[in-house]
Design a protein around this motif. Structure first.
Motif, PDB file in Angstrom:
ATOM      1  N   ASN B 197       0.650  -1.213  -0.024  1.00  0.00           N
ATOM      2  CA  ASN B 197       0.118   0.066   0.077  1.00  0.00           C
ATOM      3  C   ASN B 197       0.877   1.269  -0.026  1.00  0.00           C
ATOM      4  OD1 ASN B 197      -1.759  -2.191   1.098  1.00  0.00           O
ATOM      5  ND2 ASN B 197      -3.313  -0.614   0.723  1.00  0.00           N
ATOM      6  N   GLY B 198       1.821   1.144  -0.898  1.00  0.00           N
ATOM      7  CA  GLY B 198       2.588   2.243  -0.972  1.00  0.00           C
ATOM      8  C   GLY B 198       2.393   3.574  -1.693  1.00  0.00           C
ATOM      9  N   LEU B 199       2.743   4.619  -1.416  1.00  0.00           N
ATOM     10  CA  LEU B 199       2.949   6.026  -2.227  1.00  0.00           C
ATOM     11  C   LEU B 199       3.593   5.752  -3.321  1.00  0.00           C
ATOM     12  CD1 LEU B 199       1.372   8.335  -1.143  1.00  0.00           C
ATOM     13  CD2 LEU B 199       3.634   9.425  -0.914  1.00  0.00           C
ATOM     14  N   PHE B 200       3.023   6.045  -4.790  1.00  0.00           N
ATOM     15  CA  PHE B 200       3.665   5.766  -5.955  1.00  0.00           C
ATOM     16  C   PHE B 200       3.666   6.984  -6.719  1.00  0.00           C
ATOM     17  CE2 PHE B 200       3.425   1.289  -5.106  1.00  0.00           C
ATOM     18  CZ  PHE B 200       4.537   0.768  -5.782  1.00  0.00           C
ATOM     19  N   ASP B 201       2.585   7.745  -6.876  1.00  0.00           N
ATOM     20  CA  ASP B 201       2.512   8.716  -8.153  1.00  0.00           C
ATOM     21  C   ASP B 201       1.364   9.517  -7.443  1.00  0.00           C
ATOM     22  OD1 ASP B 201       1.117   9.713 -10.594  1.00  0.00           O
ATOM     23  OD2 ASP B 201       2.937   8.884 -11.292  1.00  0.00           O
ATOM     24  N   ARG B 375      14.247  -8.631  -7.177  1.00  0.00           N
ATOM     25  CA  ARG B 375      13.046  -9.275  -7.288  1.00  0.00           C
ATOM     26  C   ARG B 375      12.080  -8.269  -6.496  1.00  0.00           C
ATOM     27  NH1 ARG B 375      12.462 -13.861  -4.212  1.00  0.00           N
ATOM     28  NH2 ARG B 375      10.600 -14.092  -5.416  1.00  0.00           N
ATOM     29  N   ILE B 376      11.054  -7.940  -7.141  1.00  0.00           N
ATOM     30  CA  ILE B 376       9.981  -6.804  -6.699  1.00  0.00           C
ATOM     31  C   ILE B 376       8.706  -7.255  -6.438  1.00  0.00           C
ATOM     32  CG2 ILE B 376       9.352  -4.714  -7.085  1.00  0.00           C
ATOM     33  CD1 ILE B 376      11.591  -4.098  -8.872  1.00  0.00           C
ATOM     34  N   LEU B 377       8.232  -7.017  -5.207  1.00  0.00           N
ATOM     35  CA  LEU B 377       6.617  -7.391  -4.989  1.00  0.00           C
ATOM     36  C   LEU B 377       5.947  -6.004  -4.572  1.00  0.00           C
ATOM     37  CD1 LEU B 377       4.260  -9.426  -4.484  1.00  0.00           C
ATOM     38  CD2 LEU B 377       4.956  -9.865  -2.373  1.00  0.00           C
ATOM     39  N   VAL B 378       5.058  -5.928  -5.128  1.00  0.00           N
ATOM     40  CA  VAL B 378       3.975  -4.698  -4.702  1.00  0.00           C
ATOM     41  C   VAL B 378       2.791  -5.255  -4.540  1.00  0.00           C
ATOM     42  CG1 VAL B 378       2.765  -2.570  -5.564  1.00  0.00           C
ATOM     43  CG2 VAL B 378       5.310  -2.896  -6.299  1.00  0.00           C
ATOM     44  N   TYR B 379       2.446  -5.062  -3.071  1.00  0.00           N
ATOM     45  CA  TYR B 379       0.991  -5.824  -2.416  1.00  0.00           C
ATOM     46  C   TYR B 379       0.050  -4.680  -2.218  1.00  0.00           C
ATOM     47  CZ  TYR B 379       2.879  -5.566   2.181  1.00  0.00           C
ATOM     48  OH  TYR B 379       3.025  -5.083   3.480  1.00  0.00           O
ATOM     49  N   ASN B 380      -1.031  -4.429  -2.347  1.00  0.00           N
ATOM     50  CA  ASN B 380      -2.120  -3.699  -1.894  1.00  0.00           C
ATOM     51  C   ASN B 380      -3.262  -4.313  -1.095  1.00  0.00           C
ATOM     52  OD1 ASN B 380      -0.685  -1.631  -3.854  1.00  0.00           O
ATOM     53  ND2 ASN B 380      -2.077  -0.460  -2.962  1.00  0.00           N
ATOM     54  N   ASP B 392      -2.066   1.993  -7.295  1.00  0.00           N
ATOM     55  CA  ASP B 392      -0.970   1.537  -7.300  1.00  0.00           C
ATOM     56  C   ASP B 392      -0.639   0.405  -8.618  1.00  0.00           C
ATOM     57  OD1 ASP B 392      -0.342   3.005  -5.183  1.00  0.00           O
ATOM     58  OD2 ASP B 392       0.069   1.283  -3.705  1.00  0.00           O
ATOM     59  N   SER B 393      -1.756  -0.083  -8.853  1.00  0.00           N
ATOM     60  CA  SER B 393      -1.732  -1.067  -9.836  1.00  0.00           C
ATOM     61  C   SER B 393      -1.489  -0.283 -11.249  1.00  0.00           C
ATOM     62  CB  SER B 393      -2.891  -1.728 -10.145  1.00  0.00           C
ATOM     63  OG  SER B 393      -4.042  -1.159 -10.614  1.00  0.00           O
ATOM     64  N   TRP B 394      -1.980   0.834 -11.265  1.00  0.00           N
ATOM     65  CA  TRP B 394      -1.712   1.729 -12.536  1.00  0.00           C
ATOM     66  C   TRP B 394      -0.211   2.126 -12.576  1.00  0.00           C
ATOM     67  CZ3 TRP B 394      -6.232   5.448 -11.754  1.00  0.00           C
ATOM     68  CH2 TRP B 394      -7.483   4.787 -11.705  1.00  0.00           C
ATOM     69  N   ALA B 395       0.419   2.400 -11.444  1.00  0.00           N
ATOM     70  CA  ALA B 395       1.691   2.961 -11.170  1.00  0.00           C
ATOM     71  C   ALA B 395       2.611   1.662 -11.766  1.00  0.00           C
ATOM     72  CB  ALA B 395       2.042   3.182  -9.728  1.00  0.00           C
ATOM     73  N   VAL B 396       2.224   0.428 -11.244  1.00  0.00           N
ATOM     74  CA  VAL B 396       3.020  -0.707 -11.586  1.00  0.00           C
ATOM     75  C   VAL B 396       3.079  -0.798 -12.930  1.00  0.00           C
ATOM     76  CG1 VAL B 396       3.757  -3.333 -11.052  1.00  0.00           C
ATOM     77  CG2 VAL B 396       3.151  -1.756  -9.160  1.00  0.00           C
ATOM     78  N   ASP B 397       1.838  -1.097 -13.538  1.00  0.00           N
ATOM     79  CA  ASP B 397       1.743  -1.168 -14.925  1.00  0.00           C
ATOM     80  C   ASP B 397       2.617   0.190 -15.687  1.00  0.00           C
ATOM     81  OD1 ASP B 397       0.170  -3.161 -15.400  1.00  0.00           O
ATOM     82  OD2 ASP B 397      -1.741  -1.834 -15.584  1.00  0.00           O
ATOM     83  N   PHE B 437       2.706  -7.689  -8.931  1.00  0.00           N
ATOM     84  CA  PHE B 437       1.712  -6.891  -8.109  1.00  0.00           C
ATOM     85  C   PHE B 437       0.686  -7.822  -7.650  1.00  0.00           C
ATOM     86  CE2 PHE B 437      -2.266  -4.510  -8.145  1.00  0.00           C
ATOM     87  CZ  PHE B 437      -1.946  -3.761  -7.184  1.00  0.00           C
ATOM     88  N   LEU B 438       0.155  -7.656  -6.374  1.00  0.00           N
ATOM     89  CA  LEU B 438      -1.031  -8.481  -6.043  1.00  0.00           C
ATOM     90  C   LEU B 438      -1.981  -7.580  -5.348  1.00  0.00           C
ATOM     91  CD1 LEU B 438      -0.557  -9.734  -3.077  1.00  0.00           C
ATOM     92  CD2 LEU B 438       0.729 -11.056  -4.136  1.00  0.00           C
ATOM     93  N   THR B 439      -3.175  -7.841  -5.222  1.00  0.00           N
ATOM     94  CA  THR B 439      -3.951  -7.261  -4.238  1.00  0.00           C
ATOM     95  C   THR B 439      -4.433  -8.511  -3.178  1.00  0.00           C
ATOM     96  OG1 THR B 439      -6.040  -8.210  -5.293  1.00  0.00           O
ATOM     97  CG2 THR B 439      -5.325  -5.815  -5.898  1.00  0.00           C
ATOM     98  N   VAL B 440      -4.797  -7.951  -1.910  1.00  0.00           N
ATOM     99  CA  VAL B 440      -5.130  -8.781  -0.702  1.00  0.00           C
ATOM    100  C   VAL B 440      -6.498  -8.303  -0.763  1.00  0.00           C
ATOM    101  CG1 VAL B 440      -4.658  -9.316   1.635  1.00  0.00           C
ATOM    102  CG2 VAL B 440      -2.626  -8.886   0.094  1.00  0.00           C
TER     103      VAL B 440
END
Lengths: 484, 484
Positions: B197-201, B375-380, B392-397, B437-440
């Motif tokens: 749940n990070g700050l991206f953009d 190795r990178i994991l972004v989760y939200n 955040d998903s748009w940011a990772v895209d 990228f994954l959602t919880v």
């Protein structure tokens, strides 16, 4: 051959609550029942609808009578009684109960009716009757049963009376209400009706599925944009490309609990199975989109895990009714509830009825006819995929009542630990005696089961004509300025 | 004047874990600590970052070291330790603990660091240092602290090392990772990073707010359509009409818990207040839209209820840190954790730092630089409004890695009672060594706190290079066909 229970027939002659239907004790509950329970049959012609009537704990002589009907079609209102808002909720062991502090009988005398014939412990002496059911016949029979009820309980005729129900109850409730509306011989005090996560309109259900799934993160923005482009909003008569994309998107919902997006799908493990799921194939996710195309899904998927049968395919219909099925099936319980002895054991949803859905109308048209006569509340647990809040809010909008701009999708509030909390969103329409739509935030298909405090507060505000938003005194909905 | 703890300085000379930092007992926990804990300072120049290092319960000599950083900026990583994924979670009484069966130290040696100086029990001998903070300085200092850590604990240098963090950690994590990436003198074994749940953009956050609110039923379809028409998708530089409509729509979110749409907003009752909320006015809802316009909100609103102070306005920042604030403030705990004695008491988020957000870049650009190395994991958690999964998903895209079409927003699964359950949705990108990228599903801002089983499974799959979707053996991400 079915034998008629002498008790029900004799009771018709009595002037008050039928003593022979009185429930003297409930197996598994060692304490006194907090208020009187009655269980027996409401009979008309050869048909006999099983009912349970539970007096209110409020001791209020003005407390209303509220009829509750679960959906399906083919599912039993004992689900509402023993899993949702009855005074005693059955535990998974099928042998014991948990007292429900948010029982709806705290506010009202609750009438639970299993309908139509062939559902639960309701029956007809003519077996053909269970094979020739439809929406209109069901409404007609439900009214006949209600008349029988008020014959048995004439002391309740003057109380305000409300019809309520859930899911396919979205058809039962307004169709019965319209029968009451149109029947000049009705001498009980019908005041309004309540529909929770109801079935309203196939077309809107098909349209709401993609926005619902997208809105909760089940499909990606990329997929949503592809679908928008291919479908152009026409989900009712989709192009092949649209149909394909929506189906592929819906695959993401396949493993979810169709009755609550955020809730695990209940399974009783290896004993879990569900009769008529056999026909469906395991690939079908439970979303409005699919239900609109294959209405059988709604009844079939609500069937709950039950003891395994070699003929039944294993499956996960997500809803727990293991305890209720076991408990209601015992000889002691059947005797305690005065069940016709020759009937087979109770199932939460009957697989042995033949029901034609002739709700080819759109439900909102019925509402439009009644909205100036009856108080109406439509509520939706907003995490339900089967009858989602989007389709139902659109349906209520399509009644074409004027939205009250002071309460146009505004938070409604309850006090909880730590202060006021938003428990959902409310839309009030400028009609008398009142039409309101609200969501219950974070509840699925069975709102009273999963958000019992919120559901009880909602019912209290509705029945007692309080402000739905705050629970305070009702706000006048049409302001009149008196010039002196 | 601040006194330097002799212990930390002396420990620099030691060859292994610094004995003087060893935590011999935790007040309130009467049992032995399951593994060794260390608490003290990572020192460089005049700066001293407080850390807690907790050895893994796995007894795996290959178990990695994972750094955890909470956000703010200005909030303490003790929140992660004592509320989210530490072995002992503090109770609301501030005097006792609950053992956490899903502690992240089951998988890794966990390093919790309070950063930058001025946060929690971290400090500088030069008070000016806390008034001249920014993203770049923080990353530089975090790397210096890490080097100090590996000097103190050289026996862990060979272990795989991961940086992880949450919320404004979405800035700390990639900026620190990039410093590590660019520093040729780094001799520890950096392998990757994890952002929750990070700050991206800022721009994407502003754009995601309306679809998020609409998607969860907080605004009506009617309002959504008005907004779409007025804003034309331009939320970053909105017209007046657009701004007005979005603000009015956002009012519906005002009373909600900004960190979890479905969770009540916690309040410690009349003692609940939050320092710098004073400046914000009570009208501001916590959504990405508002945070993007007023970044201070993120730090300010994360401040938790704390003992009332006459100077502080009552407010409801929704997150409970009552117990942690009380416990960490006691003399016994400060002694047990080797806290510099002259420091004021711990606050979950410091109001006494001056931090300039010079993250005027968009975080995805940093990821693009590192994605072929780490190795990178972004989760939200997908029910968080503050840093929502859409943005955040748009940011990772926008990193512009190729999506692996075999795992393009597909359900990821865990076994639970009753069978396989969908716990969120996964997108895998075709990069080596791996970007995902994954959602919880159904978790808010603090995923490990609110979905601990899912968070632990996620970490296990990531650290141990298992298939994120199933937990099974990793799927090869780039298939090579060998022609013989």
């Amino acid at each position: 051959m079915l034998r008629l229970l002498a008790s029900s027939s004799l009771a018709l002659l009595a002037a008050g609550a039928p003593a022979s239907d009185k429930v003297s004790s409930l197996p598994g509950w060692i304490f006194d029942l907090p208020t009187d329970w009655y269980s027996g049959y409401l009979s008309f012609g050869k048909k006999h609808l099983h009912y349970v009537f539970i007096e209110t704990e409020s001791k209020d002589p003005e407390a209303p009578v509220v009829l509750w009907m679960n959906g399906g079609p083919g599912c039993s209102s004992m689900d509402g009684l023993f899993y949702e808002h009855g005074p005693l909720l059955i535990n998974e062991d099928g042998k014991s109960f948990t007292k429900n502090p948010q029982s709806w009988n705290k506010l009202a005398n609750m009438l639970y009716m299993e309908a139509p014939v062939g559902v639960g412990y309701s029956y007809s002496e003519d077996p053909k009757d269970t094979q020739d059911l439809n929406d209109d016949q069901t409404a007609t029979d439900n009214l006949a049963a209600l008349k029988a009820f008020f014959e048995l309980y004439p002391e309740h005729k003057k109380r305000a009376f409300y019809v309520s129900g859930e899911s396919y109850g979205g058809v039962y409730v307004p169709t019965l209400s319209l029968k009451i509306f149109e029947d000049k011989t009705v001498d009980f005090n019908m005041r309004g009706f309540v529909v929770g996560n109801g079935l309203f309109d196939w077309k809107l259900m098909a349209e709401s599925s993609v926005p619902f799934l997208y809105g909760h993160g089940a499909i990606s923005t990329r997929k949503k944009e592809e679908i928008d482009k291919a479908c152009q909003g026409n989900y009712a008569n989709p192009s092949d490309a649209c149909q394909q994309l929506v189906d592929s998107a819906s695959e993401n919902a396949r493993g979810l609990n169709g009755y609550d997006f955020y809730r695990d799908c209940f399974s009783a493990g290896s004993s879990a199975s569900a009769g008529s799921l056999k026909a469906l194939g395991s690939k079908t996710p439970l979303t409005g989109w699919h239900i609109a195309r294959n209405p059988e899904l709604l009844a079939d998927l609500i069937r709950a895990p039950r003891p395994a049968h070699p003929a039944l395919r294993e499956n996960v219909p997500c809803i727990d009714s293991v305890g209720g099925t076991a408990w209601l099936g015992t000889k002691e319980v059947r005797e305690a509830l005065h069940i016709e002895p020759s009937l087979p054991n109770w199932e939460i949803c009957s697989g042995n009825i033949n029901y034609t859905r002739n709700m080819d109308y759109s439900a909102p048209k019925l509402y439009a006819q009644m909205m100036h006569k009856y108080r109406i509340l439509v509520y939706n647990g907003d995490t339900d995929m089967a009858c989602d809040y989007l389709a139902d809010s659109w349906a209520v909008d399509s009644i074409n009542a004027t939205v009250d701009e002071e309460a146009d999708w505004v938070p409604w509030l309850m006090h909880a630990d730590g202060g006021e909390q938003t428990v959902g969103f409310l839309t009030r329409y400028k009609t008398e005696p009142g039409l309101q739509f609200l969501t219950v935030k974070g509840a699925g298909h069975m709102v009273p089961q999963w958000k019992p405090e919120v559901a009880l507060a909602m019912l209290d505000r509705f029945l007692n004509n309080k402000d739905m938003r705050t629970g305070g005194a009702p706000q006048s909905q049409t302001k009149t300025v008196v010039v002196v």
